[in-house]
Scaffold this active site. Structure first.
Site, PDB file in Angstrom:
ATOM      1  CG  HIS A   1      -1.739   3.335   6.221  1.00 61.18           C
ATOM      2  ND1 HIS A   1      -2.638   4.359   6.015  1.00 61.18           N
ATOM      3  CD2 HIS A   1      -0.523   3.911   6.108  1.00 61.18           C
ATOM      4  CE1 HIS A   1      -2.001   5.482   5.791  1.00 61.18           C
ATOM      5  NE2 HIS A   1      -0.698   5.235   5.858  1.00 61.18           N
TER       6      HIS A   1
ATOM      7  CG  HIS B   1       4.189   5.299   4.537  1.00 64.51           C
ATOM      8  ND1 HIS B   1       3.807   6.170   3.534  1.00 64.51           N
ATOM      9  CD2 HIS B   1       3.257   5.406   5.515  1.00 64.51           C
ATOM     10  CE1 HIS B   1       2.693   6.788   3.897  1.00 64.51           C
ATOM     11  NE2 HIS B   1       2.335   6.347   5.088  1.00 64.51           N
TER      12      HIS B   1
ATOM     13  CE  LYS C   1      -3.804   8.034   2.277  1.00 65.89           C
ATOM     14  NZ  LYS C   1      -2.837   7.575   3.225  1.00 65.89           N
TER      15      LYS C   1
ATOM     16  CG  HIS D   1      -3.807  12.084   5.550  1.00 69.18           C
ATOM     17  ND1 HIS D   1      -2.640  11.612   6.100  1.00 69.18           N
ATOM     18  CD2 HIS D   1      -4.115  13.196   6.265  1.00 69.18           C
ATOM     19  CE1 HIS D   1      -2.257  12.405   7.085  1.00 69.18           C
ATOM     20  NE2 HIS D   1      -3.142  13.387   7.202  1.00 69.18           N
TER      21      HIS D   1
ATOM     22  CG  HIS E   1      -3.397   7.698   9.509  1.00 66.94           C
ATOM     23  ND1 HIS E   1      -4.192   8.795   9.273  1.00 66.94           N
ATOM     24  CD2 HIS E   1      -2.542   7.639   8.467  1.00 66.94           C
ATOM     25  CE1 HIS E   1      -3.836   9.364   8.138  1.00 66.94           C
ATOM     26  NE2 HIS E   1      -2.839   8.673   7.629  1.00 66.94           N
TER      27      HIS E   1
ATOM     28  CG  ASP F   1       0.831   6.074   8.825  1.00 67.83           C
ATOM     29  OD1 ASP F   1       1.342   6.006   7.702  1.00 67.83           O
ATOM     30  OD2 ASP F   1       0.553   7.152   9.381  1.00 67.83           O
TER      31      ASP F   1
HETATM   32  O1  DOR Z   1       3.144  10.403  10.109  1.00 65.49           O
HETATM   33  C1  DOR Z   1       2.937  10.224   8.929  1.00 65.49           C
HETATM   34  N1  DOR Z   1       3.923   9.846   8.067  1.00 65.49           N
HETATM   35  N2  DOR Z   1       1.704  10.402   8.464  1.00 65.49           N
HETATM   36  C2  DOR Z   1       1.431  10.368   7.158  1.00 65.49           C
HETATM   37  O2  DOR Z   1       0.302  10.587   6.807  1.00 65.49           O
HETATM   38  C3  DOR Z   1       2.488  10.116   6.163  1.00 65.49           C
HETATM   39  C4  DOR Z   1       3.631   9.429   6.735  1.00 65.49           C
HETATM   40  C5  DOR Z   1       4.865   9.502   5.850  1.00 65.49           C
HETATM   41  O3  DOR Z   1       4.771   9.165   4.671  1.00 65.49           O
HETATM   42  O4  DOR Z   1       5.917   9.919   6.343  1.00 65.49           O
HETATM   43 ZN    ZN Z   2       0.602   6.820   5.999  1.00 70.45          ZN
END
Ligand code: DOR
Ligand code: ZN
Length: 347
Positions: A14, A16, A100, A137, A175, A248
């Site tokens: 997971h 970003h 997702k 999520h 998460h 995450d």
């Molecule tokens: O803390 C987070 N940041 N939780 C999420 O679900 C998304 C992520 C984000 O993309 O900033």
């Molecule tokens: Zn995330």
């Protein structure tokens, strides 16, 4: 005392990576020690079509330093308009590894997510048929539900129904933050698993809120009481194939986090493995680290296990990490929990 461990090269289930001028920073921080990662699709606009996923993958690979190797496992952002046939085709061709689900309004860039679960039924049915995993999520967005209860209420009112309606669907609850989630996942069948983040293993809500509000500890789902952190820890070191690492890692520019309405997300990619080695050692569970970071996730996703290894070495002094990275758009603070680690990944 153990001074060094060698484990199968980890994967991040997971992640970003964001886009544009952040990519060269985010991609290479992860690629230093991870072989693959499930890439979250919550860009602006979101990755809702296979062509978007292909183009995003291309940008990620372009940002990768030539001396590193890394495989981004792409995902589609589920909307009420997602075409089941496109998901089927994308999964069968290997263009995507998962879909997702963001409840609309749950987190960063989730506005295009799901409001009416009836509308996604045909997609979920096809995913169950072809074996495509659903990453969720898991929080309700109802403003009447207290933010600390949103994960538990999601399990009771949404997740359980999705799974009952689609028993063959592979689901990853992303998460997780609560003892209730841990108990639910242990109790259910092998089609349900969960990712656990580095920051949820490191922090409780006192760390976030006591003695001052710490924006770099703010994430979603928000960190909970210590009893919940301990439940996550127990799950992570249990050796159960149902719990594996999804960092995450979610970088935001400092000026977006240190604001009157700060963004959610912790940038943990640069030092996740060093922090985890410390946590697992403290629990006398270093022998379970490899399962958590490198084996269980690959098995759940039906992927091969990486063949190369990495070494993590314990030094006499605490490992020093940079506090921030500098990008053309601004600075991003690297996650720094309230404890030190002496572990260091050998690159
Ligand atoms: O803390 C987070 N940041 N939780 C999420 O679900 C998304 C992520 C984000 O993309 O900033
Ligand atoms: Zn995330």
């Amino acid at each position: 005392m153990i001074k060094e461990i060698e484990i199968v090269r980890p994967d991040d289930w997971h992640l970003h990576l964001r886009d544009k001028d952040l990519l060269p920073f985010t991609v290479n921080e992860t690629a230093k020690s991870f072989a693959r990662a499930i890439i979250m699709p919550n860009l602006v606009p979101p990755i809702t079509r296979l062509i978007d996923a292909e183009n995003y993958k291309h940008r990620i690979m372009k940002a990768l330093k030539p001396n590193l190797s890394f495989i981004p496992l792409m995902t589609l952002y589920l909307t009420e308009e997602t075409d089941p046939e496109e998901v089927k085709q994308g999964y069968k061709s290997g263009q995507i590894s998962a879909v997702k689900l963001y409840p609309a309004g749950a987190t960063t860039n989730s506005q295009s997510g799901v409001r009416n679960y009836e509308k996604i039924k045909p997609v979920l049915e096809i995913m169950a048929e072809v074996g495509c995993p659903l990453c969720i999520h898991g929080e309700v967005t109802d403003s009447n539900i207290d933010i600390f209860d949103r994960e538990k209420v999601f399990i009771d009112t949404v997740l359980d129904k999705i799974r009952t309606d689609n028993p063959a669907l592979k689901v990853i609850m992303e998460h997780i933050t609560t003892k209730e989630a841990v108990d639910y996942i242990f109790a259910e069948n092998e089609n349900l698993a969960a990712t656990v983040t580095t920051h949820h293993l490191s922090l409780n809500r006192n760390d976030l809120l006591s003695g001052g509000i710490r924006p770099h500890f703010y994430c979603l789902p928000v960190v909970k009481r210590e009893v919940h952190r301990l439940a996550l820890l127990k799950a992570a070191i249990s050796g159960s194939p149902k719990f594996f690492l999804g960092t995450d890692s979610a970088p935001h520019l400092d000026h977006d986090k240190e604001s009157s309405c700060g963004c959610a997300g912790c940038f943990t990619a640069p030092n996740t493995l060093e922090i985890l080695a410390h946590i697992f050692e403290e629990q006398k569970a270093l022998n379970k680290l490899e399962l958590f970071t490198s084996i269980s996730g690959a098995k759940f996703y039906g992927k091969n296990i990486n063949t190369d290894k990495i070494r993590i070495v314990k030094k006499d002094e605490p490992t020093l990490f940079p506090k921030k990275i500098n990008t053309p758009s601004g600075e991003i603070t690297i996650f720094s929990p309230n404890f030190e680690t002496k572990w260091q990944v050998q690159v």
